[in-house]
Design a protein around this motif. Structure first.
Motif, mmCIF file in Angstrom:
data_model
loop_
_atom_site.group_PDB
_atom_site.id
_atom_site.type_symbol
_atom_site.label_atom_id
_atom_site.label_comp_id
_atom_site.label_asym_id
_atom_site.label_seq_id
_atom_site.Cartn_x
_atom_site.Cartn_y
_atom_site.Cartn_z
ATOM 1 N N THR A 166 -6.881 3.806 1.955
ATOM 2 C CA THR A 166 -6.745 4.679 3.205
ATOM 3 C C THR A 166 -6.819 4.124 4.518
ATOM 4 N N LYS A 167 -7.119 2.725 4.691
ATOM 5 C CA LYS A 167 -7.154 1.989 5.762
ATOM 6 C C LYS A 167 -5.839 1.843 6.670
ATOM 7 N N ASN A 168 -5.845 1.336 7.679
ATOM 8 C CA ASN A 168 -4.463 0.906 8.375
ATOM 9 C C ASN A 168 -4.539 -0.710 8.510
ATOM 10 N N TYR A 169 -3.352 -1.046 8.067
ATOM 11 C CA TYR A 169 -3.503 -2.511 7.879
ATOM 12 C C TYR A 169 -2.513 -3.203 8.877
ATOM 13 N N TYR A 170 -3.030 -4.222 9.761
ATOM 14 C CA TYR A 170 -2.328 -4.751 10.715
ATOM 15 C C TYR A 170 -2.170 -6.184 10.116
ATOM 16 N N VAL A 171 -0.823 -6.574 9.864
ATOM 17 C CA VAL A 171 -0.604 -7.869 8.945
ATOM 18 C C VAL A 171 0.381 -8.940 9.741
ATOM 19 N N TYR A 172 -0.090 -10.124 9.337
ATOM 20 C CA TYR A 172 0.707 -10.888 10.353
ATOM 21 C C TYR A 172 0.918 -12.240 9.411
ATOM 22 N N CYS A 173 1.607 -13.107 9.770
ATOM 23 C CA CYS A 173 1.996 -14.560 9.208
ATOM 24 C C CYS A 173 2.185 -15.558 10.351
ATOM 25 N N ARG A 174 2.966 -16.530 9.884
ATOM 26 C CA ARG A 174 3.552 -17.471 10.957
ATOM 27 C C ARG A 174 4.464 -16.861 12.021
ATOM 28 N N SER A 175 5.515 -16.327 11.593
ATOM 29 C CA SER A 175 6.505 -15.951 12.279
ATOM 30 C C SER A 175 6.958 -14.388 12.051
ATOM 31 N N GLY A 176 6.389 -13.859 11.105
ATOM 32 C CA GLY A 176 6.669 -12.290 10.807
ATOM 33 C C GLY A 176 7.384 -11.898 9.623
ATOM 34 N N ALA A 177 8.023 -13.010 9.208
ATOM 35 C CA ALA A 177 8.900 -12.910 7.904
ATOM 36 C C ALA A 177 7.991 -12.356 6.722
ATOM 37 N N ARG A 178 7.002 -13.439 6.339
ATOM 38 C CA ARG A 178 6.035 -12.977 4.946
ATOM 39 C C ARG A 178 5.371 -11.882 5.243
ATOM 40 N N SER A 179 4.876 -11.533 6.453
ATOM 41 C CA SER A 179 4.155 -10.224 6.924
ATOM 42 C C SER A 179 4.796 -9.102 6.715
ATOM 43 N N ALA A 180 6.036 -9.124 7.181
ATOM 44 C CA ALA A 180 7.139 -7.931 6.976
ATOM 45 C C ALA A 180 7.320 -7.703 5.308
ATOM 46 N N LYS A 181 7.345 -8.612 4.524
ATOM 47 C CA LYS A 181 7.433 -8.795 3.050
ATOM 48 C C LYS A 181 6.210 -8.156 2.435
ATOM 49 N N ALA A 182 5.034 -8.754 3.003
ATOM 50 C CA ALA A 182 3.801 -8.183 2.452
ATOM 51 C C ALA A 182 3.501 -6.730 2.832
ATOM 52 N N CYS A 183 4.246 -6.111 3.918
ATOM 53 C CA CYS A 183 4.029 -4.710 4.327
ATOM 54 C C CYS A 183 4.959 -4.022 3.352
ATOM 55 N N GLU A 184 5.901 -4.489 2.892
ATOM 56 C CA GLU A 184 6.891 -3.751 1.839
ATOM 57 C C GLU A 184 6.340 -3.534 0.465
ATOM 58 N N VAL A 185 5.436 -4.566 -0.009
ATOM 59 C CA VAL A 185 4.855 -4.818 -1.154
ATOM 60 C C VAL A 185 3.758 -3.682 -1.013
ATOM 61 N N MET A 186 2.869 -3.745 0.189
ATOM 62 C CA MET A 186 1.739 -2.753 0.423
ATOM 63 C C MET A 186 2.285 -1.289 0.193
ATOM 64 N N ASN A 187 3.255 -1.280 0.886
ATOM 65 C CA ASN A 187 3.700 0.315 0.896
ATOM 66 C C ASN A 187 4.239 0.506 -0.521
ATOM 67 N N SER A 188 4.571 -0.405 -1.285
ATOM 68 C CA SER A 188 5.068 -0.006 -2.471
ATOM 69 C C SER A 188 3.692 0.269 -3.630
ATOM 70 N N LEU A 189 2.836 -0.162 -3.183
ATOM 71 C CA LEU A 189 1.570 -0.247 -4.001
ATOM 72 C C LEU A 189 0.569 1.114 -3.568
ATOM 73 N N GLY A 190 0.836 1.586 -2.549
ATOM 74 C CA GLY A 190 0.562 2.996 -2.219
ATOM 75 C C GLY A 190 -0.451 2.913 -0.940
ATOM 76 N N ILE A 191 -0.190 1.860 -0.336
ATOM 77 C CA ILE A 191 -0.714 1.660 1.229
ATOM 78 C C ILE A 191 0.241 2.207 2.122
ATOM 79 N N GLU A 192 0.021 3.321 2.811
ATOM 80 C CA GLU A 192 1.041 4.005 3.559
ATOM 81 C C GLU A 192 1.120 3.268 4.764
ATOM 82 N N ASN A 193 0.088 2.721 5.693
ATOM 83 C CA ASN A 193 -0.055 2.664 7.033
ATOM 84 C C ASN A 193 0.112 0.879 7.121
#
Length: 101
Positions: free
Chosen positions: A58-85
């Protein structure tokens, strides 16, 4: 959702339900992290997935990495696991102007 640093920071400040997530390696985090961030290394593979599954969806996740590439992938994974925001910091910590701890 990809956000510029300006939008990421302003949205984060206004969000009472936020979690900052750093998906870099422990060694990278030792060089400095955004204040109050929690670290879950995306390179852990299944370990990363397991830790994400344990997060409050139910939380909103603000995700970052070194350049933005890994965090973009992490957001995709999180969305697929039911974390919407999930909000990816474009440019990552490389382009971060704010404070690091």
């Amino acid at each position: 959702m990809n956000l510029t640093q300006e939008d990421w920071v302003s949205q984060l400040k206004a969000d009472d339900n936020s979690v900052i997530l750093d998906v870099r390696t422990e060694a990278e985090c030792d060089e400095g992290m955004i204040a109050n961030a929690i670290n879950i290394d995306i390179y852990e593979g299944q370990g990363f997935v397991s830790k994400i599954e344990d997060l409050d969806k139910t939380k909103n996740y603000y995700v970052y990495c070194r350049s933005g590439a890994r965090s973009a992938k992490a957001c995709e994974v999180m969305n697929s696991l039911g974390i919407e925001n999930t909000y990816n910091l474009l440019g990552g910590i490389l382009e971060w102007d704010g404070e690091v701890v």
